[in-house]
Design a protein around this motif. Structure first.
Motif, PDB file in Angstrom:
ATOM      1  N   ASP A 149       0.831  -1.212   0.000  1.00 32.29           N
ATOM      2  CA  ASP A 149       0.000   0.000   0.000  1.00 32.29           C
ATOM      3  C   ASP A 149       0.858   1.252   0.000  1.00 32.29           C
ATOM      4  N   ASN A 177       0.833   4.099  -2.776  1.00 31.69           N
ATOM      5  CA  ASN A 177       0.479   5.475  -2.401  1.00 31.69           C
ATOM      6  C   ASN A 177       1.522   6.479  -2.874  1.00 31.69           C
ATOM      7  N   ALA A 214      -9.725   3.866  -3.309  1.00 33.93           N
ATOM      8  CA  ALA A 214      -9.452   3.537  -1.905  1.00 33.93           C
ATOM      9  C   ALA A 214     -10.664   3.789  -1.024  1.00 33.93           C
ATOM     10  N   VAL A 242      -5.973  -1.282  -2.414  1.00 33.80           N
ATOM     11  CA  VAL A 242      -5.165  -0.550  -1.428  1.00 33.80           C
ATOM     12  C   VAL A 242      -6.043  -0.071  -0.271  1.00 33.80           C
ATOM     13  N   GLU A 274      -7.180  -2.858   1.962  1.00 34.22           N
ATOM     14  CA  GLU A 274      -6.096  -3.401   2.788  1.00 34.22           C
ATOM     15  C   GLU A 274      -6.058  -2.727   4.163  1.00 34.22           C
ATOM     16  N   TYR A 275      -6.477  -1.463   4.232  1.00 34.84           N
ATOM     17  CA  TYR A 275      -6.436  -0.733   5.513  1.00 34.84           C
ATOM     18  C   TYR A 275      -7.287  -1.417   6.571  1.00 34.84           C
TER      19      TYR A 275
END
Length: 506
Positions: A58, A62, A96, A158, A161-162
């Motif tokens: 990620d 980013n 995102a 991405v 994934e957080y």
């Protein structure tokens, strides 16, 4: 139907209607939250490690556009202007936001494993499309629209994934060590996310040195291609991972009482959403466009020199992560976050008010710029993911974390969209003055709305949450697999009268 089949059917019906009081569930949860088999213990270690490897991907994605923006501006000076750089950069953010909300829900309603595997595959797909991007008939604008779509798909992965990695890592760290949950969580989340910046620039410098400035098209495609490999390093484990004990015993997959969730956590949501919006409003555009800012300060600089200064900037920002991990227990989550926001206030005002003088001394400018970002890493960068994972109970942790992170990425998108107009209409120094204003607002939001869960076992909040639901009349199925039970808000005599088995323990 045979009598044996009938008996089995009745037994299954009984197993599905075992009633457990909220009090009984709370006591069992506290007692068993940290007892694990050898396989479960190993799985928790690997879950923590996999979160680090997943989130470094990620961080890389980013920051991939930091130098790519400089390359595209040199390759296509007439086409890569106006809204095009913003559109390509913002596509990751839009994706995102979608990923954080929907994968956050998947985390809670379907399972952590499904969420983690899905995000990994989406990042691989998006990165592959980005690497192979071409416009129809060689169209340059077609190339940038292709990249916009590809980066959007990558962004969904991405963003997802957080909540997926962070919820899993926080629960695994809690089950291994409540005392050091904060520092461990920070090192496998924000450290690797922040390290993604220097990593992306370092990879760019290596590829640029190998290919040369005459082959910039090759350079950016190779850099995009490396983004395919990083998420694949954890795919195998994620296909075999076990759910945390907190999730297995506390998951609510049906009839989620969202009204009661908001009623209990509205103040925390204002804190985590608001602070994350302010942090990403500052940090994301200053990350994406930092290469552009540095190249505009350095006179007659080539791409390599810009990248070298950019690498130094990223390295200066990293120590803040370690300081935040060190302070999060002794100073507390909330106080550390406020201290970090104060760095935006101080260094934002220093750079903004003395912009014309400081930019004449490039090393001084880069050091002050790096210190501002380092304070951001130390405070909100380290703490926001941590408090968003700690402030909410396991059944809704992914959802609330995803909403908070999505509001953060909304701030990033707004900040990225506003960055160029601020520079054009107000002047470049105002991007730093605005950062200072966000810093003081962040201090106030953190002080009044962000809870401090330093040293509190996540199992305790889960137990309180279940009691709260029962007190407000909620009944429903919790847990998964062999840990599935029915939370009921009735007395034992009532249940026995209705033919429902009442479990006094697990």
């Amino acid at each position: 139907m045979s009598s044996e089949d009938s008996t089995d059917g009745k037994r299954n019906m009984q197993e599905k209607t075992v009633g457990v009081s909220a009090e009984t569930h709370a006591n069992a949860l506290r007692a068993e939250a940290h007892s694990m088999t050898t396989r479960e213990s190993l799985s928790m270690y690997f879950t923590i490690a996999a979160a680090a490897f997943g989130l470094i991907s990620d961080g890389y994605q980013n920051n991939l556009m930091t130098m790519a923006n400089v390359v595209f501006a040199k390759l296509y000076p007439k086409e890569y202007i106006g809204s095009v750089p913003t559109r390509v950069s913002n596509s990751l953010l839009v994706g995102a936001i979608i990923g954080q909300i929907f994968v956050g829900l998947i985390c809670d309603r379907i399972g952590r494993k499904v969420a983690l595997v899905s995000t990994t595959l989406l990042i691989v797909l998006g990165a592959t499309l980005g690497t192979a991007a071409h416009g129809a008939h060689g169209s340059v604008q077609g190339l940038f629209w292709f990249l916009t779509v590809a980066r959007g798909i990558t962004g969904v992965g991405v963003g997802g994934e957080y909540p997926a990695s962070s919820t899993s890592a926080s629960e695994a760290a809690n089950e291994k060590t409540v005392k050091y949950r904060g520092p461990v969580f920070i090192m496998v989340t924000n450290f690797v996310l922040s390290f993604g910046g220097p990593l992306a620039v370092a990879v760019f410098l290596i590829v640029l040195s190998a290919a040369g400035e005459d082959h910039l098209s090759t350079v950016w495609r190779v850099c995009f291609g490396i983004g395919i490999l990083l998420p694949l390093t954890v795919l195998g484990f994620r296909l075999r991972m076990l759910s945390s004990k907190l999730y297995k015993k506390g998951a609510i997959k049906h009839r989620v009482p969202y009204y009661l969730v908001v009623k209990r956590y509205w103040k925390s949501l204002i804190g985590t959403c608001g602070a994350w919006f302010l942090y990403d409003f500052v940090t994301f555009p200053n990350g994406v466009f930092s290469g552009t800012i540095i190249s505009s300060v350095i006179k007659n600089a080539d791409i390599k020199k810009t990248a070298e200064w950019q690498l130094l900037l990223g390295i200066i920002a990293l120590p803040g992560v370690f300081v935040g991990a060190w302070l999060c227990n002794s100073l507390g989550r909330r106080n550390t976050m406020m201290l970090g926001f104060s760095g935006y206030l101080v260094f934002g005002l220093i750079i903004g008010c003395a912009y014309d003088q400081i930019t004449k001394i490039i090393p001084l400018f880069v050091i002050f710029y790096g210190l501002m970002q380092s304070f951001g890493n130390m405070g909100p960068g380290d703490m926001l993911g941590l408090v968003s994972a700690e402030s909410y109970a396991t059944p809704v942790r992914g959802t609330c974390y995803g909403i908070s992170a999505a509001l953060g990425k909304t701030g990033a998108a707004v900040g990225t969209q506003a960055f160029t107009p601020i520079q054009i209409h107000l002047g470049k120094k105002w991007t730093f003055i605005v950062a200072a204003l966000c810093g003081i607002t962040g201090i106030l939001v953190t002080y009044f709305f962000v809870p401090d869960m330093t040293g509190i076992d996540l199992a305790d909040e889960d137990a309180k949450f279940m009691k709260y639901l029962a007190e407000n009349g909620w009944e429903g199925e919790i847990g998964e697999e062999d840990d599935k039970n029915l939370i009921v808000n009735r007395h034992e005599e009532e249940l026995e009268g209705k033919g429902v088995e009442y479990a006094k323990g697990y």
